[in-house]
Motif scaffolding. Structure first.
Motif, mmCIF file in Angstrom:
data_model
loop_
_atom_site.group_PDB
_atom_site.id
_atom_site.type_symbol
_atom_site.label_atom_id
_atom_site.label_comp_id
_atom_site.label_asym_id
_atom_site.label_seq_id
_atom_site.Cartn_x
_atom_site.Cartn_y
_atom_site.Cartn_z
ATOM 1 N N THR A 1 -2.629 15.711 -21.014
ATOM 2 C CA THR A 1 -1.708 16.552 -21.775
ATOM 3 C C THR A 1 -1.676 16.139 -23.243
ATOM 4 O O THR A 1 -1.603 16.987 -24.145
ATOM 5 N N THR B 1 -2.498 12.670 -15.714
ATOM 6 C CA THR B 1 -1.965 13.954 -16.197
ATOM 7 C C THR B 1 -1.356 13.805 -17.576
ATOM 8 O O THR B 1 -1.558 14.662 -18.460
ATOM 9 N N ALA B 2 -0.601 12.729 -17.808
ATOM 10 C CA ALA B 2 0.019 12.497 -19.119
ATOM 11 C C ALA B 2 -1.048 12.336 -20.202
ATOM 12 O O ALA B 2 -0.910 12.867 -21.309
ATOM 13 N N THR C 1 2.608 14.083 -1.804
ATOM 14 C CA THR C 1 1.371 13.463 -1.335
ATOM 15 C C THR C 1 1.204 13.661 0.169
ATOM 16 O O THR C 1 0.094 13.923 0.656
ATOM 17 N N ASN D 1 0.604 8.038 -6.699
ATOM 18 C CA ASN D 1 1.434 8.908 -7.530
ATOM 19 C C ASN D 1 1.482 8.419 -8.977
ATOM 20 O O ASN D 1 1.385 9.220 -9.916
ATOM 21 N N GLU D 2 1.617 7.101 -9.173
ATOM 22 C CA GLU D 2 1.623 6.541 -10.528
ATOM 23 C C GLU D 2 0.305 6.832 -11.238
ATOM 24 O O GLU D 2 0.277 7.181 -12.418
ATOM 25 N N GLN E 1 5.098 9.797 -1.463
ATOM 26 C CA GLN E 1 6.091 10.812 -1.765
ATOM 27 C C GLN E 1 5.786 12.084 -0.978
ATOM 28 O O GLN E 1 4.683 12.276 -0.473
ATOM 29 N N LEU F 1 -1.891 9.293 -10.692
ATOM 30 C CA LEU F 1 -2.039 10.703 -11.052
ATOM 31 C C LEU F 1 -1.137 11.083 -12.213
ATOM 32 O O LEU F 1 -1.529 11.877 -13.083
ATOM 33 N N GLU F 2 0.074 10.542 -12.245
ATOM 34 C CA GLU F 2 0.983 10.832 -13.355
ATOM 35 C C GLU F 2 0.412 10.333 -14.673
ATOM 36 O O GLU F 2 0.508 11.014 -15.707
ATOM 37 N N ALA F 3 -0.217 9.146 -14.657
ATOM 38 C CA ALA F 3 -0.807 8.597 -15.881
ATOM 39 C C ALA F 3 -1.983 9.448 -16.352
ATOM 40 O O ALA F 3 -2.140 9.708 -17.558
ATOM 41 N N THR G 1 -0.130 3.704 -17.768
ATOM 42 C CA THR G 1 -0.784 4.463 -18.830
ATOM 43 C C THR G 1 -2.291 4.476 -18.613
ATOM 44 O O THR G 1 -2.856 3.574 -17.996
ATOM 45 N N ALA H 1 6.062 2.191 -15.322
ATOM 46 C CA ALA H 1 5.245 3.206 -15.979
ATOM 47 C C ALA H 1 3.799 2.720 -16.077
ATOM 48 O O ALA H 1 3.520 1.551 -16.330
#
Length: 296
Positions: free
Chosen positions: A57, A53-54, A280, A46-47, A277, A49-51, A4, A2
């Motif tokens: 949010t 976006t989180a 992507t 990908n990691e 992925q 962008l996910e961080a 952050t 994960a």
């Protein structure tokens, strides 16, 4: 693992720095004012962008919808400005550029071109025509990845291929661009009858040293630069040579260029480790298919 994002706001800047919690690896930062990602390892996109976006949010009150565009992946515009008109390169045929040059020579030198076809002698028209035929054969191999039959799939995930990509304004083009889970690859087709030998030093045709490796390396560097500019994320590109018809001996990897017989291309690409992925890969294809990506 994960990852952050943490806000850093000083000296007029507002950035989100992304870190992997488990081992402290830094994955670059996202500028909240410009919407640009910087210093992001392509394999960790990908990691990252996910961080981002989180964080957005969880902190909607920190965002200015006017000044701060959303985080974007390859293929998504960083702002709402109207994009330039572009041509869809997915419509280009394999060998299209070389075939057009051959056609121009055939019209400019009709008698010489005809004699070359009948007698099998060298001519400008024949050289370009043979080159175009080689590109068609490489494209057929790539189709094993991009459009496999029901029982012929040799690689997981989605693959895309583009052909005859014009770059710059000097008439140069990239023969093939393959985009898949392992990354992005530029492939230069070479159609010969003489022995092709690849060593760590260079690629030789018969006993003559060529600049094939230098040209392939240059195309990959240029493609990487253009795609990095278009995506705002560092995107490596691997250079390859596809040798058509010629007997081929590979004893090295000149300038980092992968040299393969045409019938080995699809299998080699399929064997590469996964880097991206599916989402992507799709977005990379959307960037690559736009003619404006390659015009700088």
């Amino acid at each position: 693992m994960a990852a952050t994002a943490e806000l850093w706001a000083r000296y007029g800047h507002r950035r989100l720095y992304v870190t992997v919690e488990e081992d402290g690896t830094k994955l670059g930062f996202y500028d909240l004012k410009t919407g640009r990602a910087c210093n992001v390892p392509s394999a960790r996109l990908n990691e990252f962008l996910e961080a981002i976006t989180a964080w957005k949010t969880a902190h909607p009150d920190e965002l200015d919808p006017v000044a701060e565009p959303p985080a974007h992946a390859p293929g998504e515009a960083p702002d709402s400005a109207s994009p330039r008109p572009w041509k869809d390169l997915a419509q280009n045929r394999p060998g299209q550029s070389a075939a057009e040059v051959a056609d121009a020579y055939r019209h400019a030198q009709p008698l010489r071109s005809l004699a070359s076809r009948v007698l099998g002698t060298k001519s400008d028209e024949r050289g370009w025509r043979v080159g175009a035929a080689g590109e068609v054969k490489t494209a057929r191999q790539l189709a094993k990845l991009t459009n496999p039959g029901l029982f012929d799939r040799i690689a997981p995930g989605r693959w895309y291929a583009l052909h005859s990509i014009p770059i710059g304004e000097r008439g140069r083009d990239i023969d093939h661009l393959a985009i898949g889970p392992p990354g992005v690859f530029v492939i230069n087709s070479k159609n010969h009858q003489e022995l092709v030998t690849a060593t760590d030093a260079a690629v030789f045709l018969g006993g003559r040293r060529t600049r094939y490796a230098e040209v392939a390396q240059d195309e990959a560097i240029r493609a990487s630069r253009l795609l990095t500019a278009a995506c705002s994320v560092q995107l490596p590109v691997t250079p390859m040579l596809s040798i058509v018809n010629a007997p081929t001996v590979v004893r090295g990897c000149p300038r980092g260029v992968i040299v393969l017989r045409v019938d080995q291309v699809a299998e080699w690409l399929a064997s590469r480790p996964v880097r991206y992925q599916a989402s992507t890969v799709d977005k990379l294809f959307e960037v690559c298919r736009r003619s404006t990506t390659w015009e700088q």
